[in-house]
Design a protein around this motif. Structure first.
Motif, PDB file in Angstrom:
ATOM      1  N   LEU A 263      12.140  66.536  20.769  1.00 53.24           N
ATOM      2  CA  LEU A 263      12.939  67.752  20.809  1.00 53.24           C
ATOM      3  C   LEU A 263      12.315  68.857  19.966  1.00 53.24           C
ATOM      4  N   ASP A 264      12.409  70.075  20.472  1.00 57.75           N
ATOM      5  CA  ASP A 264      11.955  71.224  19.702  1.00 57.75           C
ATOM      6  C   ASP A 264      12.666  72.468  20.219  1.00 57.75           C
ATOM      7  N   CYS A 265      12.920  73.405  19.329  1.00 59.83           N
ATOM      8  CA  CYS A 265      13.471  74.693  19.727  1.00 59.83           C
ATOM      9  C   CYS A 265      12.320  75.676  19.944  1.00 59.83           C
ATOM     10  N   THR A 266      12.384  76.424  21.014  1.00 59.88           N
ATOM     11  CA  THR A 266      11.390  77.440  21.286  1.00 59.88           C
ATOM     12  C   THR A 266      12.069  78.800  21.299  1.00 59.88           C
TER      13      THR A 266
ATOM     14  N   ASP B 280      10.716  68.139  14.584  1.00 59.71           N
ATOM     15  CA  ASP B 280       9.924  68.814  13.570  1.00 59.71           C
ATOM     16  C   ASP B 280      10.485  68.508  12.182  1.00 59.71           C
ATOM     17  N   ARG B 281       9.690  68.781  11.167  1.00 60.84           N
ATOM     18  CA  ARG B 281      10.083  68.530   9.788  1.00 60.84           C
ATOM     19  C   ARG B 281      11.361  69.278   9.400  1.00 60.84           C
TER      20      ARG B 281
ATOM     21  N   TYR C 175      12.721  60.383  14.165  1.00 59.54           N
ATOM     22  CA  TYR C 175      11.374  60.402  13.611  1.00 59.54           C
ATOM     23  C   TYR C 175      11.039  61.833  13.241  1.00 59.54           C
ATOM     24  N   ARG C 176      10.755  62.057  11.956  1.00 55.44           N
ATOM     25  CA  ARG C 176      10.469  63.395  11.457  1.00 55.44           C
ATOM     26  C   ARG C 176       9.378  63.290  10.404  1.00 55.44           C
ATOM     27  N   PRO C 177       8.388  64.199  10.419  1.00 54.54           N
ATOM     28  CA  PRO C 177       7.357  64.159   9.373  1.00 54.54           C
ATOM     29  C   PRO C 177       7.993  64.300   7.996  1.00 54.54           C
TER      30      PRO C 177
ATOM     31  N   LEU D 248       0.171  72.359  12.998  1.00 58.14           N
ATOM     32  CA  LEU D 248       1.461  72.305  13.686  1.00 58.14           C
ATOM     33  C   LEU D 248       2.648  72.452  12.757  1.00 58.14           C
ATOM     34  N   PHE D 249       2.517  72.124  11.481  1.00 62.22           N
ATOM     35  CA  PHE D 249       3.672  72.138  10.580  1.00 62.22           C
ATOM     36  C   PHE D 249       3.451  73.102   9.431  1.00 62.22           C
TER      37      PHE D 249
END
Length: 286
Positions: A122-125, A198-199, A212-214, A285-286
């Motif tokens: 999942l990610d928000c764009t 994402d983190r 799962y998150r960095p 990326l982060f």
């Protein structure tokens, strides 16, 4: 273009052609009406209209440019784009894209062996948009993260690259937590599943599954080696979402959704693009 070959394009055409009789064509904007496609004068064959629409999405061509290329008036181009965005939004949107856990496991890439229970990434764009003249509306669509007026959507991608969730677009000021609550994704998640985010995607207090998150650095001078490796691994896998081709204009919610759905009809999953590089893009990326 959206398709890797002419054969794939024609396969897609064969898929949607049977639905053409149900297409509702949009008349010029000043009339503000809709008419069945059979009653509207067609300047191009339907397959050429579709090709024009795909060019509009994929190549960022202006409407006056398309009018010149296809030998029609610019108002006709506008009509075709609106008609086809609505049509494909209905046709492609009627196909269930959320996948059963068993199907996801069946197509799980080897790179996900350490995260085998991942159901969706999942990610928000955020899509940059013109700032409204109203200060109230500006405050609604202003994104602190992007420092500009934006529209924001939540995207979900299965580990093998298929788009499996697309939220509507919201005003850019909405938080990740709020969009997660309002998008409908929570009703699809179950214990035993896992999501990859994402983190900064802090939704662990209400998501009913594993996340799962960095890891955060949290004030430490450096991360332990194990956390560094975990961060790099998740970054390489999350790149699925970050590389989605969002070339969006005009009729925004329909165009946004159709553009995302069309990636499922391209030549192979997105995972192919980065497995050849094995992490060469992960650092930023982060």
């Amino acid at each position: 273009m959206w398709f890797g070959s002419y054969d794939l394009l024609m396969r897609f055409w064969a898929l949607i052609e049977p639905s053409l009789p149900s297409m509702v064509s949009v008349t010029p904007a000043q009339r503000g009406t809709f008419e069945p496609s059979s009653t509207v004068s067609r300047y191009l064959q339907p397959i050429d209209e579709m090709f024009m629409f795909l060019n509009y999405l994929a190549l960022r061509l202006k409407q006056h440019d398309l009018a010149d290329r296809f030998g029609v008036h610019q108002s006709t181009v506008s009509q075709i784009i609106t008609t086809w965005s609505n049509f494909l939004y209905a046709v492609l949107g009627s196909v269930r894209i959320w996948m059963a856990v068993e199907k996801i496991r069946e197509h799980l890439p080897a790179e996900f062996k350490d995260y085998a229970d991942t159901t969706v990434i999942l990610d928000c764009t955020e899509l940059r948009c013109q700032c409204p003249s109203s200060p109230l509306l500006q405050s609604e669509v202003f994104s602190v993260y992007k420092s500009h007026c934006t529209l924001k959507g939540l995207l979900g991608v299965a580990p093998h690259g298929a788009v499996t969730f697309i939220s509507p677009l919201y005003a850019g000021s909405i938080s990740d937590k709020q969009i997660m609550r309002e998008s409908g994704i929570l009703s699809l998640l179950r214990p035993g599943m896992a999501i990859m985010v994402d983190r900064g995607f802090l939704v662990g207090d209400f998501v009913p599954c594993k996340i799962y998150r960095p890891p955060f650095l949290s004030g430490r001078s450096q991360m332990p080696v194990g956390e560094v490796r975990e961060t790099q691994a998740i970054a390489r896998l999350r790149v699925h979402v970050e590389r989605l081709p969002l070339r969006l204009f005009g009729n925004i919610n329909q165009l946004y959704t159709v553009a995302c759905l069309l990636t499922n009809y391209e030549n192979g999953p997105l995972v192919k693009a980065w497995t050849k590089k094995q992490g060469s893009t992960s650092a930023g990326l982060f």
